[in-house]
Design a protein around this motif. Structure first.
Motif, PDB file in Angstrom:
ATOM      1  N   ASP A  26       0.836  -1.207   0.000  1.00 50.86           N
ATOM      2  CA  ASP A  26       0.000   0.000   0.000  1.00 50.86           C
ATOM      3  C   ASP A  26       0.866   1.251   0.000  1.00 50.86           C
ATOM      4  OD1 ASP A  26      -2.290  -1.579   0.053  1.00 50.86           O
ATOM      5  OD2 ASP A  26      -2.640  -1.297   2.213  1.00 50.86           O
ATOM      6  N   ALA A  27       1.885   1.277   0.847  1.00 50.47           N
ATOM      7  CA  ALA A  27       2.777   2.435   0.903  1.00 50.47           C
ATOM      8  C   ALA A  27       3.518   2.621  -0.417  1.00 50.47           C
ATOM      9  CB  ALA A  27       3.773   2.281   2.061  1.00 50.47           C
ATOM     10  N   LEU A  28       3.984   1.524  -1.011  1.00 56.67           N
ATOM     11  CA  LEU A  28       4.669   1.612  -2.307  1.00 56.67           C
ATOM     12  C   LEU A  28       3.738   2.173  -3.378  1.00 56.67           C
ATOM     13  CD1 LEU A  28       6.665  -1.743  -2.288  1.00 56.67           C
ATOM     14  CD2 LEU A  28       7.639   0.569  -2.282  1.00 56.67           C
ATOM     15  N   GLN A  29       2.510   1.724  -3.368  1.00 59.80           N
ATOM     16  CA  GLN A  29       1.539   2.221  -4.338  1.00 59.80           C
ATOM     17  C   GLN A  29       1.265   3.706  -4.125  1.00 59.80           C
ATOM     18  OE1 GLN A  29       0.370   0.750  -7.032  1.00 59.80           O
ATOM     19  NE2 GLN A  29      -0.805   2.560  -7.551  1.00 59.80           N
ATOM     20  N   ASP A  30       1.112   4.112  -2.873  1.00 61.38           N
ATOM     21  CA  ASP A  30       0.859   5.528  -2.571  1.00 61.38           C
ATOM     22  C   ASP A  30       2.051   6.403  -2.967  1.00 61.38           C
ATOM     23  OD1 ASP A  30      -1.627   4.816  -1.617  1.00 61.38           O
ATOM     24  OD2 ASP A  30      -1.078   4.994   0.506  1.00 61.38           O
ATOM     25  N   ILE A  31       3.257   5.906  -2.758  1.00 61.39           N
ATOM     26  CA  ILE A  31       4.457   6.649  -3.165  1.00 61.39           C
ATOM     27  C   ILE A  31       4.469   6.796  -4.688  1.00 61.39           C
ATOM     28  CG2 ILE A  31       6.977   6.508  -3.360  1.00 61.39           C
ATOM     29  CD1 ILE A  31       6.953   5.283  -0.495  1.00 61.39           C
ATOM     30  N   LYS A  32       4.119   5.733  -5.380  1.00 59.76           N
ATOM     31  CA  LYS A  32       4.087   5.780  -6.846  1.00 59.76           C
ATOM     32  C   LYS A  32       3.035   6.783  -7.332  1.00 59.76           C
ATOM     33  CE  LYS A  32       3.567   2.813 -10.873  1.00 59.76           C
ATOM     34  NZ  LYS A  32       3.316   1.455 -11.344  1.00 59.76           N
ATOM     35  N   VAL A  33       1.852   6.731  -6.747  1.00 61.98           N
ATOM     36  CA  VAL A  33       0.779   7.647  -7.131  1.00 61.98           C
ATOM     37  C   VAL A  33       1.190   9.092  -6.829  1.00 61.98           C
ATOM     38  CG1 VAL A  33      -1.568   8.399  -6.532  1.00 61.98           C
ATOM     39  CG2 VAL A  33      -1.092   5.976  -6.920  1.00 61.98           C
ATOM     40  N   ARG A  34       1.833   9.278  -5.692  1.00 57.54           N
ATOM     41  CA  ARG A  34       2.265  10.625  -5.286  1.00 57.54           C
ATOM     42  C   ARG A  34       3.261  11.197  -6.286  1.00 57.54           C
ATOM     43  NH1 ARG A  34       4.195  14.831  -4.642  1.00 57.54           N
ATOM     44  NH2 ARG A  34       4.608  16.004  -2.741  1.00 57.54           N
ATOM     45  N   GLY A  35       4.105  10.335  -6.873  1.00 60.29           N
ATOM     46  CA  GLY A  35       5.073  10.795  -7.868  1.00 60.29           C
ATOM     47  C   GLY A  35       6.072  11.793  -7.303  1.00 60.29           C
TER      48      GLY A  35
END
Length: 154
Positions: A26-35
Motif C-alpha cells: 500500500d505504501a509503495l503504491q501511494d508513493i508511486k501515485v504521489r510521484g
C-alpha cells in the motif's frame, strides 16, 4: 488434518509477514501515485512524511520479522536445527536449500534499508536516491516472501 507445532508456527509467521507486506505494498503504491521528486523530497509536508514513515516502518518490520521469525520457523519445519545457527548461517542454509537466490542479496537489502531508515544526509538528492533504492529493495523483499509462500504451498 492435524498440523505439527512447526507448521502452526510457520503459518503464524507467514501471516505476520504477509500483514507487513500488504501494508508495505500500500505504501509503495501511494508513493508511486504521489510521484514524489527530488524537489518534493527537499520540502516534505506532513502527509509525505507520514507516508515515508509508514514505508520505512513496514519495510523494517517485514525484513526483521522475516529474519527473526519466518526464516527460523521455515528452517525448523524443514527439519533443520536452527538453535546453533547464526542469522547469517540461516540465510546461507536457505540459499543451499534453494529457497534464496543469494544470502548476500539479503544482506544488501538490509544495508539499503538501514541507509534509508537510519542515515539522514543533508543533501535532498542523496536522500531521494536512497528512497529510490529502498523502494526497489522493498519490492525485492516482497518478492522473496512471495517465493517462500509458493515453495511452502508445494
Amino acid at each position: 488434518m492435524n498440523r505439527t507445532p512447526e507448521q502452526l508456527a510457520l503459518q503464524h509467521s507467514l501471516a505476520l509477514c504477509q500483514g507487513h507486506a500488504d501494508a508495505l505494498q500500500d505504501a509503495l503504491q501511494d508513493i508511486k501515485v504521489r510521484g514524489m521528486g527530488v524537489d518534493d523530497y527537499a520540502h516534505l509536508g506532513k502527509e509525505d512524511r507520514r507516508l515515508l514513515d509508514q514505508f520505512a516502518y513496514r519495510y523494517t518490520r517485514l525484513q526483521d520479522d522475516m529474519g527473526a521469525k519466518l526464516v527460523p520457523t521455515l528452517l525448523k519445519a524443514l527439519g533443520e536445527d536452527v538453535a546453533i545457527m547464526s542469522a547469517l548461517d540461516r540465510f546461507a542454509r536457505l540459499e543451499q536449500l534453494g529457497w534464496l537466490v543469494s544470502a548476500d542479496d539479503w544482506q544488501t537489502l538490509r544495508q539499503i534499508r538501514n541507509q534509508f531508515a537510519h542515515d539522514y544526509p543533508d543533501n535532498p538528492t542523496e536522500r531521494f536516491e536512497r528512497l529510490q533504492a529502498a523502494i526497489l529493495a522493498a519490492a525485492q523483499l516482497i518478492a522473496v516472501l512471495t517465493q517462500f509462500q509458493s515453495k511452502i504451498k508445494t
